[in-house]
Design an enzyme around this catalytic site. Structure first.
Site, PDB file in Angstrom:
ATOM      1  N   LYS A 189       0.893  -1.176   0.000  1.00 34.13           N
ATOM      2  CA  LYS A 189       0.000   0.000   0.000  1.00 34.13           C
ATOM      3  C   LYS A 189       0.927   1.221   0.000  1.00 34.13           C
ATOM      4  CE  LYS A 189      -1.696   3.036   1.857  1.00 34.13           C
ATOM      5  NZ  LYS A 189      -1.476   4.396   1.337  1.00 34.13           N
ATOM      6  N   GLU A 265       8.189   0.978  12.112  1.00 33.30           N
ATOM      7  CA  GLU A 265       9.313   1.927  12.055  1.00 33.30           C
ATOM      8  C   GLU A 265       8.676   3.313  12.043  1.00 33.30           C
ATOM      9  OE1 GLU A 265      12.298   1.003  12.227  1.00 33.30           O
ATOM     10  OE2 GLU A 265      12.226  -1.087  11.598  1.00 33.30           O
ATOM     11  N   CYS A 300      13.476  10.256   8.269  1.00 31.99           N
ATOM     12  CA  CYS A 300      13.105   9.786   9.609  1.00 31.99           C
ATOM     13  C   CYS A 300      14.236   9.958  10.606  1.00 31.99           C
ATOM     14  CB  CYS A 300      12.657   8.336   9.560  1.00 31.99           C
ATOM     15  SG  CYS A 300      13.908   7.251   8.876  1.00 31.99           S
ATOM     16  N   GLU A 399       8.053  15.641  16.459  1.00 24.99           N
ATOM     17  CA  GLU A 399       8.690  15.542  15.155  1.00 24.99           C
ATOM     18  C   GLU A 399       8.025  16.504  14.171  1.00 24.99           C
ATOM     19  OE1 GLU A 399       7.783  12.039  12.788  1.00 24.99           O
ATOM     20  OE2 GLU A 399       9.895  11.868  12.290  1.00 24.99           O
TER      21      GLU A 399
HETATM   22  P1  NAD Z   1       1.799   8.361   7.769  1.00 29.80           P
HETATM   23  O1  NAD Z   1       1.822   7.539   8.993  1.00 29.80           O
HETATM   24  O2  NAD Z   1       0.804   9.436   7.656  1.00 29.80           O
HETATM   25  O3  NAD Z   1       1.590   7.435   6.497  1.00 29.80           O
HETATM   26  C1  NAD Z   1       2.377   6.287   6.294  1.00 29.80           C
HETATM   27  C2  NAD Z   1       1.607   5.302   5.468  1.00 29.80           C
HETATM   28  O4  NAD Z   1       0.480   4.870   6.221  1.00 29.80           O
HETATM   29  C3  NAD Z   1       1.073   5.864   4.157  1.00 29.80           C
HETATM   30  O5  NAD Z   1       1.183   4.897   3.156  1.00 29.80           O
HETATM   31  C4  NAD Z   1      -0.381   6.126   4.483  1.00 29.80           C
HETATM   32  O6  NAD Z   1      -1.208   6.077   3.365  1.00 29.80           O
HETATM   33  C5  NAD Z   1      -0.687   4.983   5.427  1.00 29.80           C
HETATM   34  N1  NAD Z   1      -1.853   5.220   6.296  1.00 29.80           N
HETATM   35  C6  NAD Z   1      -2.411   6.408   6.641  1.00 29.80           C
HETATM   36  N2  NAD Z   1      -3.482   6.206   7.437  1.00 29.80           N
HETATM   37  C7  NAD Z   1      -3.590   4.873   7.606  1.00 29.80           C
HETATM   38  C8  NAD Z   1      -4.484   4.038   8.346  1.00 29.80           C
HETATM   39  N3  NAD Z   1      -5.498   4.540   9.049  1.00 29.80           N
HETATM   40  N4  NAD Z   1      -4.281   2.700   8.310  1.00 29.80           N
HETATM   41  C9  NAD Z   1      -3.249   2.170   7.621  1.00 29.80           C
HETATM   42  N5  NAD Z   1      -2.389   2.907   6.885  1.00 29.80           N
HETATM   43  C10 NAD Z   1      -2.551   4.240   6.886  1.00 29.80           C
HETATM   44  O7  NAD Z   1       3.297   8.911   7.604  1.00 29.80           O
HETATM   45  P2  NAD Z   1       3.875   9.830   6.448  1.00 29.80           P
HETATM   46  O8  NAD Z   1       3.377  11.201   6.668  1.00 29.80           O
HETATM   47  O9  NAD Z   1       3.658   9.181   5.125  1.00 29.80           O
HETATM   48  O10 NAD Z   1       5.425   9.722   6.770  1.00 29.80           O
HETATM   49  C11 NAD Z   1       6.037  10.473   7.725  1.00 29.80           C
HETATM   50  C12 NAD Z   1       6.294   9.668   8.964  1.00 29.80           C
HETATM   51  O11 NAD Z   1       7.031   8.485   8.661  1.00 29.80           O
HETATM   52  C13 NAD Z   1       7.161  10.406   9.955  1.00 29.80           C
HETATM   53  O12 NAD Z   1       6.683  10.226  11.255  1.00 29.80           O
HETATM   54  C14 NAD Z   1       8.515   9.756   9.791  1.00 29.80           C
HETATM   55  O13 NAD Z   1       9.401   9.883  10.869  1.00 29.80           O
HETATM   56  C15 NAD Z   1       8.143   8.354   9.534  1.00 29.80           C
HETATM   57  N6  NAD Z   1       9.256   7.643   8.902  1.00 29.80           N
HETATM   58  C16 NAD Z   1       9.927   6.706   9.644  1.00 29.80           C
HETATM   59  C17 NAD Z   1      11.004   6.028   9.076  1.00 29.80           C
HETATM   60  C18 NAD Z   1      11.753   4.951   9.850  1.00 29.80           C
HETATM   61  O14 NAD Z   1      12.498   4.178   9.236  1.00 29.80           O
HETATM   62  N7  NAD Z   1      11.607   4.856  11.139  1.00 29.80           N
HETATM   63  C19 NAD Z   1      11.377   6.312   7.752  1.00 29.80           C
HETATM   64  C20 NAD Z   1      10.671   7.288   7.049  1.00 29.80           C
HETATM   65  C21 NAD Z   1       9.597   7.937   7.632  1.00 29.80           C
END
Ligand code: NAD
Length: 495
Positions: A189, A265, A300, A399
């Site tokens: 997804k 993550e 991240c 963050e």
């Molecule tokens: P997000 O959590 O909003 O979205 C991540 C994914 O989850 C997307 O594909 C989104 O469509 C999906 N999603 C959204 N709502 C959902 C739900 N209700 N159920 C299931 N899936 C759902 O995060 P983002 O804005 O895309 O990314 C930023 C975040 O990701 C930041 O917090 C960042 O630190 C984190 N991040 C972590 C790492 C790591 O390796 N730890 C790496 C990159 C980004």
């Protein structure tokens, strides 16, 4: 490296309407609906993706399950999986220019970074797990002579992969490659604002010989398709990278459905700690500026909290400011840009909200704080530094996921450790010091998945990545990640 000429040709490529990738082919969403894809480079739509829903997730999971049961991948000799995945890695490399530019049009990362961090990194990851899989042995338990205890390692079944928009290919590959190498079938997804490269990745996998149904991609809104994947009764595991709130939901979905395992993550608020005896303050400042501002801070592991020892504070801040001022913010498809676009207009607004709150709470704005290049129609933000940041301020605790750095002073090592460990997160960190003992003590004392010493970022596929505390659990990268996608099965044989 890609040339500017190649970029200019590829930036004009028509992308058109994209379908879902299920059972080895592109198909329309069940509803027939689509979502526009807007580029943060200029704010204009340039493609559309299928707006998948729960029925589409169900189709993809069924296709993955069917492929898993058939066994042409899951029960194939590891040497066969290795061959296909190696070819897959080669194709990703061959199409690196196309994938890099497509991704940048989608999410705005500067091409210099995206080229290496997206297709090349993904290809390297796929090759790494391809090479690893025929070196994974089962075990014979040390039992009494009259029995034989065998420990088999088997694929889990159907793995759901949910990734964010900052590096969809790199992060996607960290999950897809070990899951596939281990023999699982996968439903991805992608993030709704950056789905295009993962769709193309699935086509390349198919071209490499991956059987139909082994890798499926369902685009759509996270709250719809992500939720459906998280709740699906026939998904065995979810590998997720993204925000804390969505991570929590996935744990709930698991509890409400089939207790699928969930690997999270999540975010970070990583401390970058500069001691007075840092070997080279100028170089430390350059790397620290890159460590927070590249990809507009949408990394991240970004070093978003800078802790500087008082004795060198003023000197270091001068170096940091000049390193920051030298960063060129601009068109992410221009090879001379150091920092590209913020991924979306919404994310830019969110970043500016953090700036307003930091100002209200009394932090001092050193540079930046504003939107840039508005005439382009795109989403650009100036690298932003606040000092006099206090532990109780939002900027020290939450963050941003944008180009906003909060700076704090410290006097002693104990104070640095206390500040470093004082958030809910524990993803990354760095320590700059010429003293070996200080470095080793800090590596032990900092509560984080990685402690860099005299550098920031850049860890390759050989070391695990992941967090502690509310930065999540489970590790991507390295051989340890393979273990997540393999189930242990014991055989107890009376002899
Ligand atoms: P997000 O959590 O909003 O979205 C991540 C994914 O989850 C997307 O594909 C989104 O469509 C999906 N999603 C959204 N709502 C959902 C739900 N209700 N159920 C299931 N899936 C759902 O995060 P983002 O804005 O895309 O990314 C930023 C975040 O990701 C930041 O917090 C960042 O630190 C984190 N991040 C972590 C790492 C790591 O390796 N730890 C790496 C990159 C980004």
């Amino acid at each position: 490296m890609i040339s500017q000429n190649a970029i200019e040709t590829l930036r004009k490529t028509e992308i058109g309407a994209q379908g879902l990738f299920i059972d080895g082919v592109q198909v329309e969403a069940t509803s027939g609906a689509s979502l526009p894809v807007t580029s943060p480079i200029d704010g204009r739509p340039f493609a559309s993706i299928a707006d998948g829903n729960a029925a589409d997730i169900d189709r993809a999971v069924k296709s993955a399950r069917k492929a898993f049961e058939k066994g042409s991948w899951s029960r194939a000799a590891p040497a066969f999986r290795k061959k296909v995945l190696t070819k897959f890695a080669e194709l990703v490399e061959k199409h690196a220019d196309e994938l890099a530019v497509l991704g940048v049009r989608d999410n705005g990362t500067e091409i210099g970074m995206a080229y290496k961090a997206e297709p090349l990194s993904a290809a390297g990851t796929i090759r790494y797990y391809a090479e690893a899989i025929d070196k994974v042995y089962g075990e014979i338990a040390p039992t009494a002579e009259n029995v034989l205890g065998l420990i088999h390692k088997e694929p889990l079944g159907v793995v759901g992969v949910i990734v964010p928009w900052n590096f969809p290919l790199m992060i996607g590959a960290w999950k897809i490659a070990p899951a596939l190498a281990a023999g699982n079938c996968v439903v991805v997804k992608p993030p709704e604002i950056a789905s295009l490269t993962l769709l193309r990745l699935a086509e390349l996998a198919s071209e490499a010989g991956l059987p139909a149904g082994v890798l499926n991609v369902v685009t759509g809104l996270g709250a719809v398709t992500g939720e459906a994947l998280g709740l699906h009764m026939d998904v065995d595991a979810i590998a997720f990278t993204g925000s804390g709130p969505v991570g929590r939901r996935l744990l709930e979905y698991s509890a409400r459905s089939n207790l699928k395992r969930v690997f999270l993550e999540l975010g970070g608020k990583s401390p970058n700690i500069v001691f007075a005896d840092a070997p080279d303050l100028k170089q430390t400042a350059v790397v620290s500026a890159n460590g927070i501002f590249r990809n507009s801070g949408q990394v991240c592991v970004a070093g978003s909290r800078l802790l500087v020892q008082s004795a060198v504070y003023d000197r270091f801040m001068d170096e940091l400011l000049s390193a920051t001022m030298r960063l060129k913010v601009g068109d992410p498809l221009d090879l001379t840009s150091d920092v590209g676009a913020v991924s979306s207009a919404e994310q830019l607004d969110k970043n500016l909200g953090f700036v307003a709150r930091a100002t209200e709470e009394g932090a001092r704005l050193v540079t930046g704080g504003q939107r840039m290049l508005t005439e382009t129609g795109g989403s650009y933000m100036a690298p932003t530094i606040f000092e006099n940041v206090m532990q109780d301020m939002q900027l020290a605790r939450e963050e941003v996921f944008g180009p906003v750095l909060g700076v704090m002073r410290f006097e002693t090592e104990e104070e640095a450790v206390r500040l470093a460990n004082s958030t809910i997160y524990g993803l990354a960190s760095a320590v700059w010091t010429a003293n070996l003992s200080t470095a080793h003590r800090m590596v032990r004392a900092i509560n984080a998945g990685v402690v860099h010493v005299n550098t920031y970022g850049g860890a390759d596929i050989t070391v695990p990545l992941g967090g502690v505390k509310q930065s999540g659990f489970g590790r991507d990268k390295s051989l340890h990640a393979l273990e997540k996608y393999l189930e242990l099965k014991a055989a107890w044989i009376a002899l």
